[in-house]
Scaffold this motif. Structure first.
Motif, PDB file in Angstrom:
ATOM      1  N   SER A   1       5.827   4.037   5.020  1.00 22.41           N
ATOM      2  CA  SER A   1       5.497   4.969   6.092  1.00 22.41           C
ATOM      3  C   SER A   1       6.674   5.015   7.052  1.00 22.41           C
ATOM      4  CB  SER A   1       4.235   4.530   6.834  1.00 22.41           C
ATOM      5  OG  SER A   1       4.534   3.549   7.812  1.00 22.41           O
TER       6      SER A   1
ATOM      7  N   HIS B   1      -8.321   7.112   3.137  1.00 18.99           N
ATOM      8  CA  HIS B   1      -7.272   8.033   2.720  1.00 18.99           C
ATOM      9  C   HIS B   1      -6.479   7.433   1.561  1.00 18.99           C
ATOM     10  CE1 HIS B   1      -7.914  10.820   5.989  1.00 18.99           C
ATOM     11  NE2 HIS B   1      -7.748   9.886   6.898  1.00 18.99           N
ATOM     12  N   PRO B   2      -5.758   8.274   0.788  1.00 16.36           N
ATOM     13  CA  PRO B   2      -5.076   7.754  -0.395  1.00 16.36           C
ATOM     14  C   PRO B   2      -3.773   7.021  -0.113  1.00 16.36           C
ATOM     15  CG  PRO B   2      -4.717  10.114  -0.232  1.00 16.36           C
ATOM     16  CD  PRO B   2      -5.713   9.749   0.837  1.00 16.36           C
ATOM     17  N   ASP B   3      -3.125   7.279   1.029  1.00 16.65           N
ATOM     18  CA  ASP B   3      -1.804   6.704   1.272  1.00 16.65           C
ATOM     19  C   ASP B   3      -1.491   6.746   2.767  1.00 16.65           C
ATOM     20  OD1 ASP B   3      -0.852   9.394   1.846  1.00 16.65           O
ATOM     21  OD2 ASP B   3      -0.728   9.690  -0.322  1.00 16.65           O
ATOM     22  N   PRO B   4      -0.423   6.046   3.198  1.00 15.89           N
ATOM     23  CA  PRO B   4      -0.091   6.026   4.627  1.00 15.89           C
ATOM     24  C   PRO B   4       0.210   7.409   5.196  1.00 15.89           C
ATOM     25  CG  PRO B   4       0.995   4.212   3.514  1.00 15.89           C
ATOM     26  CD  PRO B   4       0.393   5.067   2.438  1.00 15.89           C
ATOM     27  N   ALA B   5       0.828   8.284   4.419  1.00 13.97           N
ATOM     28  CA  ALA B   5       1.138   9.620   4.928  1.00 13.97           C
ATOM     29  C   ALA B   5      -0.128  10.361   5.314  1.00 13.97           C
ATOM     30  CB  ALA B   5       1.929  10.415   3.892  1.00 13.97           C
TER      31      ALA B   5
ATOM     32  N   ASP C   1       6.755  -0.427   5.876  1.00 18.61           N
ATOM     33  CA  ASP C   1       5.898  -0.589   4.708  1.00 18.61           C
ATOM     34  C   ASP C   1       4.510  -1.066   5.134  1.00 18.61           C
ATOM     35  OD1 ASP C   1       7.946   0.160   3.035  1.00 18.61           O
ATOM     36  OD2 ASP C   1       8.588  -1.891   2.621  1.00 18.61           O
TER      37      ASP C   1
ATOM     38  N   HIS D   1     -10.078  -0.109   4.888  1.00 19.90           N
ATOM     39  CA  HIS D   1      -9.702   0.945   3.942  1.00 19.90           C
ATOM     40  C   HIS D   1     -10.735   1.116   2.837  1.00 19.90           C
ATOM     41  CE1 HIS D   1      -7.369   3.512   1.388  1.00 19.90           C
ATOM     42  NE2 HIS D   1      -7.245   2.595   0.453  1.00 19.90           N
TER      43      HIS D   1
ATOM     44  N   PHE E   1       0.819  -1.207   0.000  1.00 18.33           N
ATOM     45  CA  PHE E   1       0.000   0.000   0.000  1.00 18.33           C
ATOM     46  C   PHE E   1       0.855   1.259   0.000  1.00 18.33           C
ATOM     47  CE2 PHE E   1      -2.627   3.223   2.295  1.00 18.33           C
ATOM     48  CZ  PHE E   1      -3.606   3.363   1.325  1.00 18.33           C
ATOM     49  N   GLY E   2       2.096   1.135   0.504  1.00 24.70           N
ATOM     50  CA  GLY E   2       2.986   2.276   0.478  1.00 24.70           C
ATOM     51  C   GLY E   2       3.877   2.322   1.697  1.00 24.70           C
TER      52      GLY E   2
ATOM     53  N   LEU F   1      -5.919  -2.779   5.796  1.00 29.30           N
ATOM     54  CA  LEU F   1      -4.529  -2.363   5.901  1.00 29.30           C
ATOM     55  C   LEU F   1      -3.969  -2.822   7.238  1.00 29.30           C
ATOM     56  CD1 LEU F   1      -4.847   1.312   4.605  1.00 29.30           C
ATOM     57  CD2 LEU F   1      -4.270  -0.737   3.275  1.00 29.30           C
TER      58      LEU F   1
ATOM     59  N   SER G   1      -9.759   8.764  -0.445  1.00 28.55           N
ATOM     60  CA  SER G   1      -9.149   7.735  -1.280  1.00 28.55           C
ATOM     61  C   SER G   1      -9.487   7.915  -2.749  1.00 28.55           C
ATOM     62  CB  SER G   1      -9.598   6.345  -0.813  1.00 28.55           C
ATOM     63  OG  SER G   1     -11.003   6.228  -0.860  1.00 28.55           O
TER      64      SER G   1
END
Length: 348
Positions: free
Chosen positions: A9, A55-59, A13, A37, A6-7, A30, A297
């Motif tokens: 962080s 949300h679109p990403d871990p950040a 990961d 998610h 997923f990305g 997630l 997202s």
């Protein structure tokens, strides 16, 4: 069953786990926060939609203060001033919401990488160890979150054990929108909650002294289906103070059994959600704090009322309110919380 990146962080990961198959629910989890998610379901109109906010990403997840889809602990909801007594000795836990402890503290369970210990096409089990002193709570607590996806339902079982007495109150902070993520507000969706009373709160969300308030004759009476946009705009000091509903509902007694406690209907997509739980309370939150600063997202921005959180749990501030029961988990005991989301098609 596939897992996929997923990305990255700062915590490591982040992995996505996909459960279920169309035309039934398909759940994307997630391991960051044991987070729901995405949840794809087929509406009564035949169209498949993701019916939860994300949300679109871990950040974006770690920057958020909205707890979208996260598994909440060690204590969901609020503890007044982050202080309570446990077996006659004072305990102080982290505060970050108007001077109160909220949803496990500044670094709650929703902000941890959980361990995926088991999964197949239709279920996954994630675990987390919360060390002694975590956010100020005593005792090492071991938590598991099991997600099961069936033909029309997603079930979550949360369990916890401890090596020392400590308060435990876990829940899932899924935001629902049966018209789909990015579709706008939930104003036209219709909510029913089987609850004869609710817990009034002060300006910081802490329960007021005294017993829960009967819903009779108040905007909080959801024992019959009501359009959410109509309810949240009624003139009532509790609604004005919270900017909508952000209150614990005292569910009709169930003696600890899993039973249906709420329904949410979308006339637009002809879709119904039936929420089941074994918990005594249900925090109903109409997304009052979504202010357009957190990305969705789908690439948009979450705004007030874009989702509805229905959070089964013990009552807020129970460690300071023996009249609300006992939230203490002790060695040799197992805490359990069951949540079910069943989806049905409504007729034309």
């Amino acid at each position: 069953m596939p897992t996929q990146p997923f990305g990255p962080s700062p915590l490591g990961d982040v992995t996505a786990i996909v459960l279920g198959h169309a035309p039934g629910p398909v759940l994307e989890l997630l391991d960051l926060g044991a987070t729901v998610h995405r949840l794809w379901v087929t509406g009564g109109d035949g169209t498949r939609r993701d019916v939860v906010l994300g949300h679109p990403d871990p950040a974006a997840m770690l920057a958020s203060t909205s707890y979208l889809g996260g598994t909440i602990g060690r204590y969901a909801n609020r503890v007044a001033a982050g202080r309570f007594e446990l077996d006659g000795r004072p305990v102080e836990v982290g505060t970050h919401d108007r001077g109160q402890h909220l949803h496990g503290g500044p670094d709650g369970f929703d902000r941890r990488i959980w361990t995926l210990v088991e999964h197949d096409d239709h279920h996954a089990v994630l675990t987390l160890t919360s060390p002694d002193g975590d956010q100020g709570f005593p005792g090492e607590v071991t938590v598991s979150a099991r997600f099961d996806v069936g033909d029309d339902e997603v079930r979550l079982t949360l369990e916890a054990t401890t090596d020392a007495p400590t308060p435990v109150n876990l829940t899932s902070h899924v935001y629902l929108n049966l018209d789909g993520e990015g579709s706008g507000t939930i104003d036209d969706q219709v909510l029913e909650v089987d609850a004869p009373a609710y817990v009034g709160i002060d300006a910081t969300g802490i329960p007021l002294p005294g017993p829960p308030t009967p819903v009779d004759g108040t905007p909080f009476d959801l024992r019959q289906p009501r359009r959410l946009g109509d309810v949240v705009r009624l003139d009532h000091p509790q609604l004005r103070g919270a900017g909508g509903i952000d209150h614990n509902y005292v569910l009709a007694p169930g003696d600890g059994t899993v039973r249906p406690v709420a329904t949410l209907d979308s006339p637009r997509t002809r879709t119904r959600l039936v929420l089941s739980t074994d918990q005594p309370g249900l925090q109903v939150y109409t997304g009052n704090g979504l202010d357009g600063t957190e990305q969705s997202s789908t690439g948009g921005w979450h705004r007030q009322g874009d989702g509805l959180a229905l959070e089964p749990q013990l009552f807020p501030d129970t460690p300071n309110r023996p009249d609300f029961g006992d939230a203490t988990l002790r060695p040799g005991q197992t805490y359990r919380c069951h949540v079910g989301w069943r989806f049905e098609a409504l007729g034309p």
